[in-house]
Design a protein around this motif. Structure first.
Motif, PDB file in Angstrom:
ATOM      1  N   GLU A   1       0.730  -1.231   0.111  1.00  0.00           N
ATOM      2  CA  GLU A   1       0.030   0.087  -0.059  1.00  0.00           C
ATOM      3  C   GLU A   1       0.999   1.417  -0.011  1.00  0.00           C
ATOM      4  O   GLU A   1       0.642   2.200  -0.794  1.00  0.00           O
ATOM      5  CB  GLU A   1      -0.724  -0.051   1.235  1.00  0.00           C
ATOM      6  N   ALA A   2       2.106   1.331   0.845  1.00  0.00           N
ATOM      7  CA  ALA A   2       2.803   2.164   0.908  1.00  0.00           C
ATOM      8  C   ALA A   2       3.480   2.542  -0.756  1.00  0.00           C
ATOM      9  O   ALA A   2       3.579   3.709  -0.973  1.00  0.00           O
ATOM     10  CB  ALA A   2       3.998   2.343   1.971  1.00  0.00           C
ATOM     11  N   ARG A   3       3.816   1.480  -1.355  1.00  0.00           N
ATOM     12  CA  ARG A   3       4.431   1.690  -2.550  1.00  0.00           C
ATOM     13  C   ARG A   3       3.494   2.388  -3.582  1.00  0.00           C
ATOM     14  O   ARG A   3       3.616   3.321  -4.818  1.00  0.00           O
ATOM     15  CB  ARG A   3       4.907   0.414  -3.241  1.00  0.00           C
ATOM     16  N   GLN A   4       2.154   1.943  -3.510  1.00  0.00           N
ATOM     17  CA  GLN A   4       1.334   2.498  -4.350  1.00  0.00           C
ATOM     18  C   GLN A   4       1.093   4.118  -4.298  1.00  0.00           C
ATOM     19  O   GLN A   4       0.804   4.775  -5.326  1.00  0.00           O
ATOM     20  CB  GLN A   4      -0.355   2.007  -3.850  1.00  0.00           C
ATOM     21  N   PHE A   5       1.461   4.732  -3.022  1.00  0.00           N
ATOM     22  CA  PHE A   5       1.568   5.935  -3.012  1.00  0.00           C
ATOM     23  C   PHE A   5       2.947   6.619  -3.010  1.00  0.00           C
ATOM     24  O   PHE A   5       3.117   7.877  -2.989  1.00  0.00           O
ATOM     25  CB  PHE A   5       0.833   6.550  -1.936  1.00  0.00           C
ATOM     26  N   GLY A   6       3.733   5.873  -3.629  1.00  0.00           N
ATOM     27  CA  GLY A   6       5.115   6.542  -3.565  1.00  0.00           C
ATOM     28  C   GLY A   6       5.962   6.689  -2.155  1.00  0.00           C
ATOM     29  O   GLY A   6       6.911   7.209  -2.245  1.00  0.00           O
ATOM     30  N   ALA A   7       5.408   5.897  -1.309  1.00  0.00           N
ATOM     31  CA  ALA A   7       5.824   6.318   0.181  1.00  0.00           C
ATOM     32  C   ALA A   7       7.135   5.268   0.409  1.00  0.00           C
ATOM     33  O   ALA A   7       6.969   4.299   1.021  1.00  0.00           O
ATOM     34  CB  ALA A   7       4.926   5.976   1.253  1.00  0.00           C
ATOM     35  N   ASN A   8       8.141   5.534  -0.243  1.00  0.00           N
ATOM     36  CA  ASN A   8       9.262   4.574  -0.315  1.00  0.00           C
ATOM     37  C   ASN A   8       9.832   4.121   0.897  1.00  0.00           C
ATOM     38  O   ASN A   8      10.052   3.085   1.325  1.00  0.00           O
ATOM     39  CB  ASN A   8      10.195   4.937  -1.408  1.00  0.00           C
TER      40      ASN A   8
END
Length: 136
Positions: free
Chosen positions: A65-72
């Motif tokens: 889910e974090a990757r989906q928003f670019g929250a690397n």
């Protein structure tokens, strides 16, 4: 563990997610807030119970889910916890060596969420030099 707003979220990935999700972006971000909170709680509880197997799924979910928003950075920390937990399960070890990462997870999640929600606010000024202003 503290990060600058630009480092917490990859702006290009966030713009891509916003474009792909369209009008559903704010709704999906709400799901991320709810699911992410549940995942963080589950990870903390699993660590308190010394249960490596119970760390895997919530860490995996948070990572995706974090990757989906670019929250690397958040995705990377969740992946580190997930990988450590999987190794512990395979070797029948305690996950206690991941305690520092688990402790760092909640503040990073909250900081990341604040950046995402600020950016999702339709009233937020997204660019310096907006309408009627001279670009600096």
């Amino acid at each position: 563990m503290s990060f600058e707003g630009g480092i917490l979220v990859d702006r290009n990935a966030l713009a891509r997610a916003r474009s792909e999700l369209g009008t559903g972006f704010v709704r999906i971000l709400g799901y991320f807030r709810e699911d992410g909170t549940k995942s963080v709680v589950a990870i903390e509880e699993a660590m308190r119970k010394d249960n490596a197997a119970a760390l895997v799924i919530p860490a995996h979910t948070l990572k995706g889910e974090a990757r989906q928003f670019g929250a690397n950075p958040l995705a990377a920390l969740a992946e580190k916890i997930e990988d450590h937990a999987r190794t512990c399960v395979e070797h029948h070890d305690s996950p206690q060596d991941a305690i520092e990462d688990v402790v760092a997870l909640r503040p990073l999640f909250l900081q990341t969420l604040a950046v995402l929600e600020r950016d999702a606010n339709p009233l937020a000024v997204r660019r310096p030099g907006g309408f009627g202003r001279k670009a600096g």
